[in-house]
Each structure stands twice: as C-alpha cells, then as structure tokens.
Write a protein that holds these residues in place. Structure first.
Motif, mmCIF file in Angstrom:
data_model
loop_
_atom_site.group_PDB
_atom_site.id
_atom_site.type_symbol
_atom_site.label_atom_id
_atom_site.label_comp_id
_atom_site.label_asym_id
_atom_site.label_seq_id
_atom_site.Cartn_x
_atom_site.Cartn_y
_atom_site.Cartn_z
ATOM 1 N N SER A 220 0.839 -1.211 0.000
ATOM 2 C CA SER A 220 0.000 0.000 0.000
ATOM 3 C C SER A 220 0.868 1.254 0.000
ATOM 4 C CB SER A 220 -0.922 0.011 1.228
ATOM 5 O OG SER A 220 -1.817 -1.071 1.204
ATOM 6 N N LEU A 221 1.926 1.256 0.825
ATOM 7 C CA LEU A 221 2.814 2.405 0.876
ATOM 8 C C LEU A 221 3.512 2.609 -0.471
ATOM 9 C CD1 LEU A 221 4.277 4.649 2.456
ATOM 10 C CD2 LEU A 221 5.991 2.952 3.106
ATOM 11 N N LYS A 222 3.961 1.509 -1.056
ATOM 12 C CA LYS A 222 4.650 1.599 -2.348
ATOM 13 C C LYS A 222 3.722 2.192 -3.414
ATOM 14 C CE LYS A 222 7.126 -2.038 -3.124
ATOM 15 N NZ LYS A 222 7.522 -3.384 -3.602
ATOM 16 N N TYR A 223 2.467 1.766 -3.391
ATOM 17 C CA TYR A 223 1.480 2.287 -4.342
ATOM 18 C C TYR A 223 1.316 3.796 -4.181
ATOM 19 C CZ TYR A 223 -3.088 3.423 -6.303
ATOM 20 O OH TYR A 223 -4.102 4.027 -6.999
ATOM 21 N N HIS A 224 1.217 4.262 -2.932
ATOM 22 C CA HIS A 224 1.020 5.688 -2.686
ATOM 23 C C HIS A 224 2.244 6.502 -3.059
ATOM 24 C CE1 HIS A 224 -2.928 6.175 -0.809
ATOM 25 N NE2 HIS A 224 -2.787 4.913 -0.486
ATOM 26 N N LEU A 225 3.427 5.967 -2.792
ATOM 27 C CA LEU A 225 4.637 6.693 -3.143
ATOM 28 C C LEU A 225 4.830 6.743 -4.653
ATOM 29 C CD1 LEU A 225 7.144 5.556 -0.365
ATOM 30 C CD2 LEU A 225 5.783 7.640 -0.491
ATOM 31 N N ARG A 226 4.494 5.676 -5.343
ATOM 32 C CA ARG A 226 4.576 5.701 -6.811
ATOM 33 C C ARG A 226 3.587 6.718 -7.376
ATOM 34 N NH1 ARG A 226 5.668 -0.632 -7.436
ATOM 35 N NH2 ARG A 226 7.890 -0.536 -7.879
ATOM 36 N N ASP A 227 2.456 6.866 -6.710
ATOM 37 C CA ASP A 227 1.460 7.862 -7.117
ATOM 38 C C ASP A 227 2.009 9.279 -6.965
ATOM 39 O OD1 ASP A 227 -1.156 8.155 -8.175
ATOM 40 O OD2 ASP A 227 -1.843 8.935 -6.242
ATOM 41 N N GLU A 371 -6.231 -15.960 11.857
ATOM 42 C CA GLU A 371 -7.251 -15.419 10.970
ATOM 43 C C GLU A 371 -7.049 -13.911 10.895
ATOM 44 O OE1 GLU A 371 -9.041 -15.344 8.232
ATOM 45 O OE2 GLU A 371 -9.733 -17.306 8.937
ATOM 46 N N VAL A 372 -7.465 -13.319 9.778
ATOM 47 C CA VAL A 372 -7.256 -11.886 9.556
ATOM 48 C C VAL A 372 -8.591 -11.149 9.578
ATOM 49 C CG1 VAL A 372 -6.353 -10.154 7.954
ATOM 50 C CG2 VAL A 372 -5.234 -12.390 8.139
ATOM 51 N N GLY A 373 -8.609 -10.040 10.331
ATOM 52 C CA GLY A 373 -9.771 -9.147 10.308
ATOM 53 C C GLY A 373 -9.328 -7.790 9.817
ATOM 54 N N ILE A 374 -10.050 -7.233 8.856
ATOM 55 C CA ILE A 374 -9.637 -5.957 8.256
ATOM 56 C C ILE A 374 -10.756 -4.931 8.342
ATOM 57 C CG2 ILE A 374 -9.065 -4.833 6.054
ATOM 58 C CD1 ILE A 374 -7.348 -7.183 5.348
ATOM 59 N N ALA A 375 -10.375 -3.701 8.649
ATOM 60 C CA ALA A 375 -11.286 -2.563 8.574
ATOM 61 C C ALA A 375 -10.635 -1.527 7.684
ATOM 62 C CB ALA A 375 -11.550 -1.984 9.959
ATOM 63 N N ARG A 376 -11.393 -0.989 6.733
ATOM 64 C CA ARG A 376 -10.863 0.041 5.840
ATOM 65 C C ARG A 376 -11.454 1.390 6.223
ATOM 66 N NH1 ARG A 376 -7.854 -2.771 2.548
ATOM 67 N NH2 ARG A 376 -8.441 -4.922 2.081
ATOM 68 N N TYR A 377 -10.569 2.392 6.253
ATOM 69 C CA TYR A 377 -10.993 3.726 6.692
ATOM 70 C C TYR A 377 -12.161 4.265 5.858
ATOM 71 C CZ TYR A 377 -6.944 4.530 9.794
ATOM 72 O OH TYR A 377 -6.022 4.485 10.805
ATOM 73 N N ARG A 378 -12.205 3.886 4.570
ATOM 74 C CA ARG A 378 -13.266 4.430 3.717
ATOM 75 C C ARG A 378 -14.654 3.948 4.134
ATOM 76 N NH1 ARG A 378 -10.646 0.829 0.022
ATOM 77 N NH2 ARG A 378 -11.881 -1.049 -0.390
ATOM 78 N N GLU A 379 -14.686 2.874 4.954
ATOM 79 C CA GLU A 379 -15.965 2.359 5.452
ATOM 80 C C GLU A 379 -16.368 3.008 6.771
ATOM 81 O OE1 GLU A 379 -15.031 -1.740 5.746
ATOM 82 O OE2 GLU A 379 -15.065 -2.091 3.579
ATOM 83 N N SER A 389 -9.240 7.747 2.362
ATOM 84 C CA SER A 389 -9.967 6.644 1.723
ATOM 85 C C SER A 389 -9.097 5.403 1.552
ATOM 86 C CB SER A 389 -10.472 7.090 0.344
ATOM 87 O OG SER A 389 -9.365 7.432 -0.487
ATOM 88 N N TYR A 390 -7.840 5.482 1.974
ATOM 89 C CA TYR A 390 -6.892 4.405 1.717
ATOM 90 C C TYR A 390 -6.454 3.678 2.990
ATOM 91 C CZ TYR A 390 -4.112 8.406 3.100
ATOM 92 O OH TYR A 390 -3.656 9.492 3.781
ATOM 93 N N GLY A 391 -6.692 4.285 4.175
ATOM 94 C CA GLY A 391 -6.211 3.705 5.426
ATOM 95 C C GLY A 391 -6.842 2.350 5.726
ATOM 96 N N MET A 392 -6.145 1.568 6.524
ATOM 97 C CA MET A 392 -6.679 0.260 6.901
ATOM 98 C C MET A 392 -6.111 -0.178 8.241
ATOM 99 S SD MET A 392 -4.452 -2.478 4.694
ATOM 100 C CE MET A 392 -4.671 -3.751 5.902
#
Length: 467
Positions: A220-227, A371-379, A389-392
């Motif tokens: 995710s960080l790599k994606y944002h930095l490339r952006d 097991e993995v539980g995920i919450a995304r900031y956009r929700e 909208s990208y945090g998790m």
C-alpha cells in the motif's frame, strides 16, 4: 567522596529519563551535554525535527485534504525551506525549554560541554573554553546517542550530498533527489520530499523496503509513493557519486546513472563513542560504536551503564526513554521490572505505518494458525470526514481462542490508534472484548470493532464447516 552519585553523558531521551529517575530517588545527579544539543539528536536534528517537518509538509501541501477538495488542492502554492524551518525551529525551541525546565525542577545539574573518561569514576569535561574540568561520580550512564553513518567513499558537502541529519538544513527544496537506503529514515524523507513535489528515486541494495513490516501494508505504501512519482531501484547499489556544478550524478553498480539536485544517504547510524576515551574506563565499543550491556544495561565495568541508541537495537526514542529509567533505578539499587517485550513500531512515512505484535510472515514461519480481520478507513464515517480513503487496520487473531496476535495500521493516526491493540495484546485480551466494546462515534478507533467483527465472522464460518 564523589561530585555526583550519578552522572549522565548525553541529554537525549534516554539520558533525560535516567537523570530524572535518579533525582526522584534523592540522588545527586549531573548531566553532560553541549549547550546547543540539549535534548540530544532526537530534539535537534532527528526525531522531533523530522516529524515536525512531516506535519508542515502535510499541512502546506494540502495532501491529506485532496480526497475532499481535488488533486490540485494546496494550502500554499510555492513552499520554501523557510516555511518548513519556521515550524521546525518553533518546536525545537519549545521542547528544549521543556527539557531544561524538567531537569531544573528535579535539581539535575546541567554541565555544559563534552565528556571523556579519565578513569572509571571520573570524566574530563571540555566546555569549549580551552580548559577542561574533572568531574567525579559513583555511577555513570552513557547516553551518547548516534550519528548518521557516512561511507568513506562518499564526499559529503552538506549541500548536494547530505546525510539524514543534514537534510533538514537544505537551502532549498530540491527538484530531484536520490535517497540511498530504503530503511525507516530513508522512506520517511522520501515520502516527505515526494509530497513537496520533488522527483525522488530510492536506491536499495535489498529486494524490498521495510522488510520487518506487513507485506500488504508495504504494498500500500509503495502504491502511494509511486502515485507521488517516487521511483524505486531495488537490488541496486551506488558505486559512486559525482558532484557537478548544478547537480550530482549517481552511478549505480549496474551501470545506471541518475542525475539529482540532492543525494541523501540513509546508511544506518554510528555510535558516538569515538571521543569518549572508553579505554580509560576499561571499556570498548564495536566497529559501529556500540557498547555491549547486560539485561540491566550495565557494561562490563560494574559502575558504568549504557542506554539508548549507543547500545544498538531497537534504537527508538520510546524504548530509549524506558532503558534510561530502568538503568538509573538499577544503578541506584531500586528493584525494577523488566521492560515489556511488546513494543509498538511507528514509521512516519506519508501515509504513516504502525504495528505491534507479530506479522503474517512470522506466524506462518512458526506454523501458528491465524485469521485476519480488516477494517478500511473508507468504510468509517471518520475516515470520510478526514478524507482518508486508503487507510486500513488489520488484526491477526488466533482462531483457537480469539487472542489478538498482531495489529497493523496504515493511514491517518496509525501511530496513535495502534496502542489500543497493544493494550489488548499486553493484557492477554481477545477479539471478544473489541466486538463487545463501545467506541466513540465517529472515530478511527472504531476500526477495531469492524476488524474484530470481520475476524470473528470468518472464524465462525470455519467452525461451522469444520466443526
């Protein structure tokens, strides 16, 4: 018999806390440091200035508001170094005042100058006036800190070619920059300058950055930095850097050449022990300037302790403070409890990263089911309000008893909200607590409940099928 019951060399986070802890126990305490370095590297050139610079960058660029107001939104169109320096200098001045006040309130005597050992119970202090004075002590704590490591093959000029301490003193925001090293400091500065509009290239000899972090978070960080137009050159090493009149030329071992206004080296740190005359006290440091200590931060000489970055890993301000406190208590004969093994890591990139506990890779290597539980900031309503909208937030959970094994956060306030997970793990808590807890609404902390419900539902589905 001695001038001081306890003397501390260095006034950074570990030195401050050590001196104050000993003073609270009624000891005569002195602390030695240069007049312009009260607070140590942490306050003057490292942690505090870099994090203040980050806040100034986020505010002046309007970066965190662009989800709401559009990609062209900026608070200030032309951002100068003086804009950034004003906020940084304000915070440094205020923090230095706070530290001086705390030391004075606790009757810790500040001895201005640099110290070097005369023997195991005395040091020579050079105040810069050309004369040295001798100070004696019963116990001493070395909290000398570190400086950026500078490869001998590189001609640093603190203008075109700089280290991580010198980068905050650049005369102008560079149009282009090469960051050598994709560790914590390198990635923090890479993201800051990229946010300012600098074209950044990161050169790293390893195959990935921040290899101790969660894989999904790093992607995710790599994606944002490339952006933000950051280019990555993994598996590459710098062979040479040539200074030219208007820029620097980076030559990689693979033959690639990169032109940049500024080259910043982030090649690790070196203990500041060269000038301490350790041998006079019967001590020695390793080739990185680090001093070996036992579980109580005592060196091989009984009355000499060492704490903070000068003893090596983890070399964080947060852990250094606790090391200083514990070393002082042990030196003063007080009973102590060991430092808690569960320590959060905070990385102040843009966006920021924080985690505590184990990663997916570690659990997999140890054959530990999770097991993995995920919450995304956009929700989350709060995520929408702050424009993230990208945090998790990711929870790693034991499917057998619901214990929380790890917490990984990416995005706004990651370094703040990670402590909720730290408290739950530290108390042996389960996700049932997070599922049943009521969180303020709207908050980012509510992500814990969302992620806990996600993990709980996955575990329930497996149990239904598998029995």
């Amino acid at each position: 018999m001695y001038d001081y019951d306890l003397l501390v060399l260095g006034s950074g986070p570990s030195g401050q806390k050590a001196a104050i802890a000993a003073a609270k126990l009624g000891k005569r305490v002195g602390i030695v440091d240069r007049r312009d370095m009260i607070g140590g590297v942490c306050i003057n050139t490292g942690t505090v200035p870099s994090k203040t610079l980050r806040e100034a960058v986020i505010y002046l660029t309007g970066l965190s508001q662009r989800d709401l107001y559009g990609s062209s939104y900026r608070v200030k169109e032309e951002i100068t170094v003086s804009d950034l320096a004003a906020r940084t200098q304000h915070v440094i001045t205020r923090q230095t005042d706070v530290i001086r006040n705390q030391l004075a309130r606790n009757r810790v005597e500040v001895i201005t100058g640099t110290g070097r050992f005369a023997d195991a119970h005395s040091v020579w202090v050079d105040s810069g006036s050309g004369r040295e004075s001798k100070v004696t002590f019963d116990k001493i704590i070395i909290a000398a800190g570190t400086r950026p490591a500078r490869p001998d093959s590189v001609d640093f000029d603190d203008r075109t070619i700089v280290d991580s301490d010198g980068v905050i003193n650049l005369q102008a925001v560079p149009r282009s920059m090469v960051v050598v090293g994709a560790g914590v400091i390198g990635m923090e500065y890479a993201s800051m300058f990229a946010a300012l509009g600098t074209k950044v290239t990161v050169v790293e000899r390893r195959d990935r950055m921040l290899e101790f972090c969660d894989d999904e978070v790093i992607e995710s960080l790599k994606y944002h930095l490339r952006d933000l137009s950051v280019a990555f050159r993994f598996g590459e090493e710098v062979a040479a850097v040539e200074k030219h009149q208007t820029a620097a030329l980076c030559i990689l071992k693979s033959g690639k050449k990169i032109v940049a206004d500024t080259v910043m080296y982030s090649a690790g740190r070196q203990g500041q022990t060269d000038d301490l005359a350790l041998e006079a006290a019967g001590l020695e440091a390793d080739r990185r300037g680090r001093i070996k200590v036992d579980a109580n931060y005592r060196t091989t000489v009984d009355n000499i302790y060492a704490v903070g970055d000068v003893i090596g890993f983890p070399a964080l301000a947060s852990t250094s403070m606790e090391q200083g406190r514990l070393a002082a208590q042990h030196a003063c004969g007080e009973p102590i409890r060991e430092m808690h093994g569960l320590q959060p890591i905070g990385i102040y990139t843009i966006p920021e990263i924080s985690f505590v506990g184990q990663t997916e890779a570690q659990l997999t290597d140890n054959s530990t089911p999770f097991e993995v539980g995920i919450a995304r900031y956009r929700e989350l309503a709060r995520g929408q309000i702050v424009g993230d909208s990208y945090g998790m937030l990711k929870l790693l959970v034991s499917p057998e008893d619901g214990r929380l094994l790890g917490v990984h956060v990416f995005g706004t306030a990651a370094t703040e909200i990670v402590h909720i997970g730290q408290a739950v793990i530290g108390c042996g808590g389960t996700i049932d607590y997070l599922v049943d807890a009521v969180f303020n609404y709207p908050t980012l902390a509510e992500a814990y409940k969302v992620a806990a419900l996600d993990a709980s539902n996955k575990i329930r589905n497996i149990t239904r099928i598998d029995g």
